[in-house]
Design a protein around this motif. Sequence first.
Motif, PDB file in Angstrom:
ATOM      1  N   HIS A 188       2.521   2.217  -0.692  1.00 61.62           N
ATOM      2  CA  HIS A 188       2.499   3.233   0.377  1.00 61.62           C
ATOM      3  C   HIS A 188       1.162   3.769  -0.144  1.00 61.62           C
ATOM      4  O   HIS A 188       0.686   3.688  -1.393  1.00 61.62           O
ATOM      5  CB  HIS A 188       3.630   4.278  -0.243  1.00 61.62           C
ATOM      6  CG  HIS A 188       4.705   4.332   0.819  1.00 61.62           C
ATOM      7  ND1 HIS A 188       5.756   5.324   0.564  1.00 61.62           N
ATOM      8  CD2 HIS A 188       5.211   3.566   1.708  1.00 61.62           C
ATOM      9  CE1 HIS A 188       6.757   4.796   1.524  1.00 61.62           C
ATOM     10  NE2 HIS A 188       6.366   3.820   1.965  1.00 61.62           N
ATOM     11  N   GLU A 223      -0.700   6.671  -0.528  1.00 61.29           N
ATOM     12  CA  GLU A 223      -0.865   7.506  -1.591  1.00 61.29           C
ATOM     13  C   GLU A 223      -0.950   6.945  -3.003  1.00 61.29           C
ATOM     14  O   GLU A 223      -1.700   7.258  -3.862  1.00 61.29           O
ATOM     15  CB  GLU A 223      -0.037   8.843  -1.511  1.00 61.29           C
ATOM     16  CG  GLU A 223       1.387   8.525  -1.864  1.00 61.29           C
ATOM     17  CD  GLU A 223       1.942   8.482  -0.488  1.00 61.29           C
ATOM     18  OE1 GLU A 223       1.761   7.705   0.342  1.00 61.29           O
ATOM     19  OE2 GLU A 223       3.030   9.294  -0.227  1.00 61.29           O
ATOM     20  N   CYS A 263       6.650  10.921   0.849  1.00 60.40           N
ATOM     21  CA  CYS A 263       8.145  10.461   0.891  1.00 60.40           C
ATOM     22  C   CYS A 263       8.608  10.610  -0.479  1.00 60.40           C
ATOM     23  O   CYS A 263       8.120  10.756  -1.608  1.00 60.40           O
ATOM     24  CB  CYS A 263       8.254   9.089   1.218  1.00 60.40           C
ATOM     25  SG  CYS A 263       8.031   7.837  -0.176  1.00 60.40           S
ATOM     26  N   CYS A 299       7.825   8.312  -3.406  1.00 61.96           N
ATOM     27  CA  CYS A 299       6.447   8.525  -3.935  1.00 61.96           C
ATOM     28  C   CYS A 299       6.215   9.670  -4.873  1.00 61.96           C
ATOM     29  O   CYS A 299       5.375   9.996  -5.725  1.00 61.96           O
ATOM     30  CB  CYS A 299       5.278   8.374  -2.796  1.00 61.96           C
ATOM     31  SG  CYS A 299       5.048   7.126  -2.136  1.00 61.96           S
TER      32      CYS A 299
END
Length: 680
Positions: free
Chosen positions: A612, A614, A640, A643
């Motif tokens: 993802h 980030e 999310c 994360c």
Amino acid sequence: MNKMGIGNRIVYNKIVDMYAKCRRQADARKVFDQMPERDVCAWTTMIAAYAKHGPAEEALKLFDNMKQIGVMPNGFTFASIVSACASLVSLEKGEEIHEEIRRCGFECHVPVANALLDMYVKCERLDRARRVFDEMAHRNVVSWSAMIAGYAAQGEPEEALGLFGRMQLMGIRPNQFTFASVLPACTRFGSLEKGMEIHLGIIRGGFCSNVIVMTALVDMYAKCGSMEKARELFDGMQERTVVSWNVMIAGYAHNGLVDKAMEVFNEMPQQDLLSWNSMIAGLALNGKRDKALKLYQQMQLAGLRPDSMTFTGILPVCANFAALEQGREIHEKIIRNGLHSHVNVANALIDMYGKCGTIQKARYLFDKMHHRDVVSWTAMITGYSMHGCGKEALELLEQMKTSGVKPNEVTFVCVLSACSHAGLVDEGYQCFKDMSEFYKIIPRMEHYSCMVDLLGRAGRLDEARDFINQMPVQPKAAVWKSLLSACRLYNNIELGEWAAEHVFELDWKNAAPYVLLSNMYAVAGRWDTIERVRRMMKDRGIQKTPGCSWIEVNKEVHNFIGGDRSHPEIHKIYTKLEILSREMKVAGYVPDIRFVLNDVKEEEKEEILRHHSERLAIAFGLINTPPGTIIRIVKNLRVCGDCHSASKFISKITAREIVVRDANRYHCFKDGQCSCGDYW
Ligand code: ZN
Ligand code: ZN
């Protein structure tokens, strides 16, 4: 020149006047000082020259000298001295002179009253201006235009348009300044129709070749969204000033046509500071970070000195991308240019520091301000809201009220969202009530949406539903979306489906509600229903917005898209993430693959999560900054759940503070905890 000659006074006055009209105040002053005898005309001519062309302080000094030696001011002297106060924006001095005018009985003198009116408008005291206006026995076109300009510029367009109508009913014909003043009122009012009506008046009045009027007209069309009409008029102008060109640049930028704006910028015969400023602000407004920063550099290379508007234009670029290093550098430049106390610049700095995750710095600057306007307070409250500091935001609202600055509708959006992020339901409700009952602000869709969010986020879903049902206006998609995300948070499928239906009715093109709905089904393990949602998305051709994260390292902003492998250091990043993943699992992390909706095997789901955007940005930051440095990330979507949990583990394992700004708010991960307390 024969100093002792007869009738010389008139000649001297003429010479002073001539120099003054040529803006040669120094020469005018020399002649004035040589005059053997000075009458009130001589003094007034000299004072008027200073009032008109500066330095205005000199006009005030001369006025005092004149009275000391016993020369009585006349109406024109008073009008000039009031203009000097207006250009100094000195309300105190202006009021003092107003008092003197009253004592001397010059209040009814039309030029004096016009000057007073204008002075109060420039000092932003419309109420006082209006009193002068209402008390005038005779008003000319100058009086009407000044009053209209005041209302138009200071956020009361209806009043401006009303006066414009009344003026014509009374048989006073508008001049070029009246038209140029009333057109911005149409823009503010957002009324193209009204603007077109005034356009007709301009044609009838024969002002179609007047450059001031035409420029204001082009501006009106551009700002009201009719860029084609603006272009047509601009192309037809016989004469154009640099202002006309700048209006076109700002117009294109305002309508999101930043390339067109750039064309105009390059095409114009000579750019001035305002052209550069408009172009920089336009690029910034449209998210063109690199181009905006480049132009900002180019402007300085071209020998132009940035002013307050340059800085208020460029700072949002740093704010939006959390480019703190760049922001700090610009702050230094601002201090070097002595502009740090300028209220708009200080506001932009507070906004920048708040949005870059350095809320203490924002507060420090806020506390240091001598004069705070509604924007200053709102910027500070926004900062608190984004950091989940609801209590601080409410405290500030209280202080704001006692300081005498009236909160506006934007302030309340920020306060309500601060309450929502901090779970302060009752306080939020009270604010919503105060806003409509005490401040008489009619709630807009944003306010309703915040209220649904406030109730929903706190788990009071039934109340949120009732609130929607009781809304006096038809709820828009944003309101339903707030309810839907709350339903996802508390896994209320029934209510969630009801909310989703309404969202799809109003805005079926946006991917977010489909994703929320799927996430909700995923938590409940209803895989068949997820498949249905996926098919619906596919049939409707809806693409998920890719997750995108930014990080600034060495004053350069790096961009990461989830699963994207194009970054030159991607291999190092992937390796780092794999190592981290192993360490995290030892520390107790369990990947939550419910957040992956793709139809792939379990191991692949874990890998998708690991990549993802980030996390790519965090890994890049870890590799490229010395130990202990705070990692600051901006993400376009909401973080999310997985994360969020991973970031907590990473902050502990690496002993780093990780600050993530997502689409909603700030998360400060430190030592295995997040500042949001998992409430987001
Ligand atoms: Zn994620
Ligand atoms: Zn958090």
